[in-house]
Scaffold this active site. Structure first.
Site, PDB file in Angstrom:
ATOM      1  N   ASP A 156       0.813  -1.216   0.000  1.00 48.57           N
ATOM      2  CA  ASP A 156       0.000   0.000   0.000  1.00 48.57           C
ATOM      3  C   ASP A 156       0.846   1.265   0.000  1.00 48.57           C
ATOM      4  OD1 ASP A 156       0.997  -0.284   2.558  1.00 48.57           O
ATOM      5  OD2 ASP A 156      -0.765   0.594   3.511  1.00 48.57           O
ATOM      6  N   GLU A 157       2.065   1.162  -0.511  1.00 44.71           N
ATOM      7  CA  GLU A 157       2.974   2.296  -0.443  1.00 44.71           C
ATOM      8  C   GLU A 157       3.788   2.365  -1.733  1.00 44.71           C
ATOM      9  OE1 GLU A 157       5.300   3.769   3.563  1.00 44.71           O
ATOM     10  OE2 GLU A 157       5.843   1.885   2.648  1.00 44.71           O
TER      11      GLU A 157
END
Lengths: 376, 372
Positions: A95-96
């Site tokens: 998620d980054e």
């Protein structure tokens, strides 16, 4: 992404919206929180906290076991959106991401406008909120995005990096971990600003070559670009037993199982490993590890499992319960097969066996087939 | 004990012993060197051991008072090294655990251990066989690099020495390549054939000793538990390794279909050149062999690719072989002939490298290929 796993759960199950959602392992066991929604964070719950604590802090919370498949799907959609803006996307985690938007101004306007557009696209198309930091380097951008959370956008204008960083505690800087920050505090350095005022010779004496680099980093002067090709350095798996284990053969079987899983992943990524490391944590948290390096890179269970077993035997010197075991493979390379001089036929058989196992497991799941010793 | 020795003679002997001395201090005595001045021939004996390998040597000395003591190896060697080149050193004991080391205006007192705590180094046993020093050194040089680096593969963890009335052979392997060397030599007093695995560390120490000084002969002997190598005043004693070395004869390929001849230096330079861009961990170099030409090629996803063309006398089918560059270079660095022969059949069969031309020994190097 903000509270990613929890946010995905709330997205799929509207009834959870506005409620404290905590994703992690069994709340009665020893697992930790992998994500907590902002509603849960109000109660003091945060990721990496033992689930048992989270339950105490937030008894009314909704505890979910986590669904890696679902998060993976959403993550792929998210990366798809990012790639519409620039091809230079570095996947830092599920998620980054880091984006290099140099030269994209013509298409999407200045970086701030582009960041805004990205956030909007993610909100509209995925229904999730993302926080973005915009800066001239990776590390400053990362810090900015953390400060922007939740659901925010923060721009550090070029030239103002040092001012932005100065009041922040040194631990904020990626790469400054527990050890470095402890040593910095020993020198009376608390903030990144303090660090920029230090003398290079002193820093070099304490941290070696890394010292002056640290200072540059603290001043926001290292314009580190994306790690476009960041090959994996290692892969591993570890597990905490529900109860401390005294039964050594059972621990050995767990290690063999972990090794099988890691090896499968290794082969799935087309890699082979030179080094295998076994880690043990005893009930009193004493943690020990030991590594073995093979003459050539290997990728079969039948070579790696015996090595893991030997390492375990050499490592396990105490008669205390074992809390955690782990296996990791490192010095990875693309799986180039070095044929064996004495048992090429056996090597070929092992290889076919592993390939067969992998195919069966791809189709029917990991537990569909396995070695008989695990039934014991 | 009270003795006088020349600094340079003592340092030369100490530097032979210190490599075997334990660096870790599990057993403190093993980080010491035993100096024994109980002999009547105006020499002192010096010994170091890590229990697996021991070295005993001697050094001329003026013995004023007999005795023995175990002195910390590293400190003693460093101290002696920093003394003026042509100085004399006086070593005398204060008691069983202290020694004075005096030279000119420098005087040190070192904390030592009593000599009786030093492990006993077994005396040379069994019939000894005389092996020419240069043959032994050369044969080790040609095989030592392919000994396995994996401690746990104990049956491969050394060089196999085979002695027969008519020849001496050495074989080493790490399971992926194998070096084999055979020299014709009469060993008349050899009663029965010998087949012994010399541990890796022993071979390495033996090689260092043979490189440091020229020895005409090495006397070799063995008993049930030990191997002995005696070179003039130096004795190397090693524990014997148990374990069955694999059947090396089976894996030496015979009747390989294709044969190429290379100029050794040219092949080595070519390999070195493309190796710059080989993948760091796999170190793979592709040999793309086609009619009249061989292409050496490496690929590294991070760094790029390199290619090098070599003209060859070949008219067979196209073959693509992958080899570990380190394996190739280690052979090319020690092979003495101007040309080397490379024989191969296909990309899963072993390749055989050997020197080309008249030589008084047989040298074969077998490498298994790599594939994706």
């Amino acid at each position: 992404m903000d509270a990613f796993f929890a946010a995905v759960e709330q997205l799929y199950r509207p009834e959870l919206r506005g409620k404290p959602v905590i994703v992690g392992g069994d709340p009665d066991g020893r697992s930790v929180v992998s994500a907590a929604s902002y509603e849960a964070r109000v109660f003091g719950v945060h990721s990496a906290m033992p689930m048992a604590w989270a339950r105490k802090l937030c008894p009314q919370g909704v505890f979910l076991p986590g669904d890696g498949k679902k998060y993976g799907q959403v993550s792929r959609l998210m990366f798809g959106i990012l790639e519409e803006f620039t091809p230079d996307v570095e996947e830092a985690s599920v998620d980054e991401a880091y984006l290099d938007v140099t030269g994209c101004e013509r298409l999407f306007g200045p970086p701030l406008a582009m960041a805004h557009a990205i956030r909007l696209a993610i909100r509209e198309r995925l229904g999730l909120s993302a926080s973005i930091g915009v800066a001239t380097s990776r590390s400053v951008a990362k810090i900015a995005s953390e400060l922007a959370k939740p659901d925010g956008l923060l721009l550090v204008p070029p030239g103002r990096e040092a001012d932005f960083l100065a009041p922040l505690p040194v631990e904020r800087m990626p790469g400054i971990g527990e050890t470095t920050s402890r040593r910095l505090r020993g020198l009376g350095i608390r903030t990144l600003g303090d660090l920029t005022l230090m003398d290079d010779t002193l820093l070099a004496r304490v941290f070696g070559k890394y010292g002056p680099l640290l200072r540059e980093k603290a001043a926001g002067r290292n314009h580190d670009g994306l790690r476009e090709f960041a090959p994996r350095k290692s892969m591993g798996k570890e597990t905490t037993f529900p109860r401390d284990m005294v039964d050594r053969p059972a621990v050995g079987r767990t290690l063999a199982l972990l090794t099988e899983k890691v090896c499968r992943k290794l082969r799935a990524e087309g890699l082979a490993a030179r080094t295998v490391t076994v880690k043990l944590r005893y009930s009193d948290f004493q943690t020990v590890s030991r590594a073995h390096t093979f003459d050539t890179a290997v990728f079969y269970d039948s070579i790696i499992i015996p090595a893991v077993w030997d390492l375990f035997q050499q490592l396990d010197s105490r008669r205390t319960g074992i809390r955690l075991v782990g296996v990791s493979l490192s010095r990875l390379q693309t799986a180039v097969r070095q044929w064996s001089l004495f048992d090429a036929a056996a090597q070929r058989k092992q290889e076919n066996l592993c390939r067969g196992l992998d195919l069966i497991r791809d189709r029917f799941g990991f537990t569909a087939i396995g070695v008989a010793s695990r039934l014991a | 004990m009270k003795i006088k020795v020349s600094r340079s003679e003592l340092l030369h002997e100490l530097s032979q012993i210190t490599p075997v001395v334990e660096k870790s201090t599990k057993l403190p005595i093993l980080s010491h060197i035993l100096i024994d001045a109980n002999r009547d021939d105006e020499t002192i004996s010096l010994a170091g051991s890590d229990l697996d390998v021991s070295i005993k040597t001697s050094c001329p000395a003026n013995i004023e008072e007999k005795g023995a003591i175990a002195i910390p190896a590293r400190e003693l060697t460093d101290l002696v090294r920093y003394l003026p080149e042509d100085s004399d050193i006086e070593i005398c004991t204060e008691d069983s655990e202290r020694v004075f080391i005096i030279s000119g205006k420098s005087k040190s007192r070192m904390v030592c251990l009593p000599d009786e705590t030093f492990p006993e180094i077994p005396a040379i046993g069994g019939e000894d066989i005389t092996i020419p020093g240069d043959i032994l050194r050369k044969m080790i040089q040609m095989t030592i690099f392919s000994v396995t680096q994996e401690q746990s593969r104990f049956t491969l963890n050394g060089i196999l020495l085979i002695l027969n009335r008519n020849f001496i052979k050495m074989v080493s392997t790490d399971g992926h390549r194998m070096a084999y060397v055979e020299a014709t030599k009469e060993f008349e007093n050899l009663e029965k054939d010998l087949k012994i695995l010399i541990p890796k560390k022993t071979v390495a120490e033996l090689y260092k000793i043979l490189q440091a000084d020229q020895y005409l002969f090495v006397q070799f002997a063995n008993d049930e538990n030990h191997l002995f190598f005696k070179m003039e005043n130096r004795l190397l004693v090693s524990r014997l390794l148990a374990g069955q070395f694999p059947n090396y004869e089976l894996v030496i390929p015979r009747n390989l279909k294709n044969k190429l001849i290379f100029t050794t230096q040219k092949l080595k330079q070519s390999v070195n050149r493309v190796n710059v861009l080989a993948d760091e961990i796999s170190k793979r170099i592709m040999f793309k062999i086609t009619s009249g030409q061989m292409l050496l090629r490496t690929e590294n996803i991070k760094k790029g690719e390199a290619e090098m063309e070599i003209e060859i006398d070949y008219s067979g089918a196209d073959v693509s072989l992958g080899f570990n560059s380190q394996y190739l270079l280690e052979f090319l660095n020690v092979v003495e002939s101007e040309e080397v022969i490379f024989e191969f059949s296909d990309n899963e069969a072993p390749g055989l490298f050997r020197p080309h031309g008249e030589l008084d020994y047989v040298y074969k190097y077998v490498i298994m290929p790599m594939s994706i």
